[in-house]
Design an enzyme around this catalytic site. Sequence first.
Site, PDB file in Angstrom:
ATOM      1  N   GLU A 172      22.524   3.428  -1.144  1.00 26.17           N
ATOM      2  CA  GLU A 172      21.220   3.211  -0.486  1.00 26.17           C
ATOM      3  C   GLU A 172      21.333   2.436   0.820  1.00 26.17           C
ATOM      4  O   GLU A 172      20.615   1.445   1.024  1.00 26.17           O
ATOM      5  CB  GLU A 172      20.263   2.480  -1.447  1.00 26.17           C
ATOM      6  CG  GLU A 172      19.853   3.335  -2.626  1.00 26.17           C
ATOM      7  CD  GLU A 172      18.740   2.723  -3.485  1.00 26.17           C
ATOM      8  OE1 GLU A 172      18.381   1.545  -3.280  1.00 26.17           O
ATOM      9  OE2 GLU A 172      18.219   3.438  -4.347  1.00 26.17           O
ATOM     10  N   GLU A 291      20.348   8.658  -9.014  1.00 28.37           N
ATOM     11  CA  GLU A 291      19.486   7.672  -9.690  1.00 28.37           C
ATOM     12  C   GLU A 291      18.120   8.303  -9.910  1.00 28.37           C
ATOM     13  O   GLU A 291      17.444   8.662  -8.931  1.00 28.37           O
ATOM     14  CB  GLU A 291      19.332   6.392  -8.863  1.00 28.37           C
ATOM     15  CG  GLU A 291      20.568   5.526  -8.859  1.00 28.37           C
ATOM     16  CD  GLU A 291      20.350   4.167  -8.171  1.00 28.37           C
ATOM     17  OE1 GLU A 291      19.232   3.624  -8.238  1.00 28.37           O
ATOM     18  OE2 GLU A 291      21.317   3.708  -7.538  1.00 28.37           O
TER      19      GLU A 291
HETATM   20  O1  AHR Z   1      18.733   1.096 -10.584  1.00 29.52           O
HETATM   21  C1  AHR Z   1      18.198  -0.058 -10.016  1.00 29.52           C
HETATM   22  C2  AHR Z   1      18.363  -0.107  -8.507  1.00 29.52           C
HETATM   23  O2  AHR Z   1      17.552   0.872  -7.927  1.00 29.52           O
HETATM   24  C3  AHR Z   1      19.737   0.195  -7.970  1.00 29.52           C
HETATM   25  O3  AHR Z   1      20.553  -0.922  -7.939  1.00 29.52           O
HETATM   26  C4  AHR Z   1      19.452   0.673  -6.578  1.00 29.52           C
HETATM   27  O4  AHR Z   1      20.424   1.581  -6.112  1.00 29.52           O
HETATM   28  C5  AHR Z   1      18.069   1.268  -6.666  1.00 29.52           C
HETATM   29  O5  AHR Z   1      17.240   0.801  -5.672  1.00 29.52           O
END
Ligand code: AHR
Length: 506
Positions: A172, A291
């Site tokens: 990110e 994610e």
């Molecule tokens: O999964 C929680 C967080 O969400 C992770 O660390 C990040 O990559 C995202 O913003």
Amino acid sequence: MKVRASIHKDFAISEIDDRLYSAFIEHMGRAIYSGIYEPGHPTANADGFRTDVLDLVRALKIPAIRYPGGNFVSAYNWEDGIGPKETRPVRLDLAWRSKETNQVGINEFAGWAKDAGIEMMLALNLGSRGIDDARNFVEYCNHPSGTHWSDLRRSHGVEQPYDVKMWCLGNELDGPWQIGHKEAKEYGRLADETSKAVKAFGKGIETIVCGSSNDAMPTYPDWERQVLEECYDSVDYISLHKYFGNSSHDTLNFFGKIEETGRYIQSIAGAIDFVKARKRSKKDIYICFDEWNVWYHRREQDSKNWRSWDWPEAPELLEEDYNLEDALFVGGLLNEFIRRSDRVKIACIAQLVNVIAPIRAERGGKAWATSIYYPYQFASLYGRGTALRVSVDAPTYNCQAADDVSYLDAAGVLSKSGDMVTLFVLNRHLSEAAELAVDLTGFGDARLAEHFVIGGEGGDIRAANTSDNPERIKPRAGSGVGVEDGKRLRGSLPPLSYHVLRLALT
Ligand code: AHR
């Protein structure tokens, strides 16, 4: 409501990459410490890992796991987690304002992943560090012997290299919250050079470049275009992240976010195609949705807490009690991944244990499956093979997230052996059953071999699996659905229910 659908063995979308059912786990909250690892727990094995949690993990048949972050990785020194445990430094984790003891590092985690039967997908720190650190880490993990880092690994008791194939180029980095946040062009250049260095270690290595943190970022989707223009030739996947919530308690809009995700995937695919065309390239890049999950029940409360707390060790963070509505949503979202398996090759539920997770584990206590565990498990077990197009003719609705949302959401998968078709079906109507008729004439003769259901019994859609009632939401055998003459599946699917219909072909 009447619903007609049809599915045919010749109308394939794509081969599904098994890694569509992967997971993510981060050094964050109680995911690692007192999640998967808790020496002294009654079920801990000789390495300190909880076998009650391991059993729940194994039953998911997870193909790959992304580790060690997440935001955590952007200031992580992987060398802190190797060598004798008693000499490892305790550090401050700037991402989550916590204390990191480094008692679990790459070697402990690799041992756990091997025990769990899961391939590792490792993230590199491109926030506070860069190419030099990345190449050292890859050498430690992948080089057989005879060099500084590979011999150090062997001196730590790991003779054989791990041969890790999947490497994430940071996390990110479009996000201002990220340690080492970068501009798109700047990051694209770094990702390109890092990817080339990582791939220099040998054949079969694949790299994943960071796309946007979510589709609400002001730089989305130009970030994707700019980053890919810098590194298109050297990377294999671009990542997507998206978390979902329903704070307004608008169930239909929540379910409409499945279609919104389809648009998100389509836009990234468009950015990939644009850069491919600009470069006159023959190479394809795919999507790694590394994610995804529901995350909102404790978001506000948690974000107030962690920003001000005093560097606790393995604090409670993002421990969501998932409910029936979340389970139905996750079933539908996985259907979208199956439908877009032509472009999405890897996807990771975020995360795996305790932190926004399908598995919860009490410190010193029991472990249990949250409601979302089950649709994820069904997709992982039965969603492998070839994704087939399912055409659905059902009433639709409009909501803030999307228009023309079909009340019936369906995906179909032909098994690798070719003798089984699985239909994953969500009736998201709030009050009406779906009187379903599915044309199966494209398969010869079919017989309903298994039918599992989640929900559809009325009651509270926000009922959750909690520590006190860990089995409130779980699948049961379905009824009221059958196959007529081997050619037509018919049945009534109650409102707010998710179904797994397994058809044996003869
Ligand atoms: O999964 C929680 C967080 O969400 C992770 O660390 C990040 O990559 C995202 O913003």
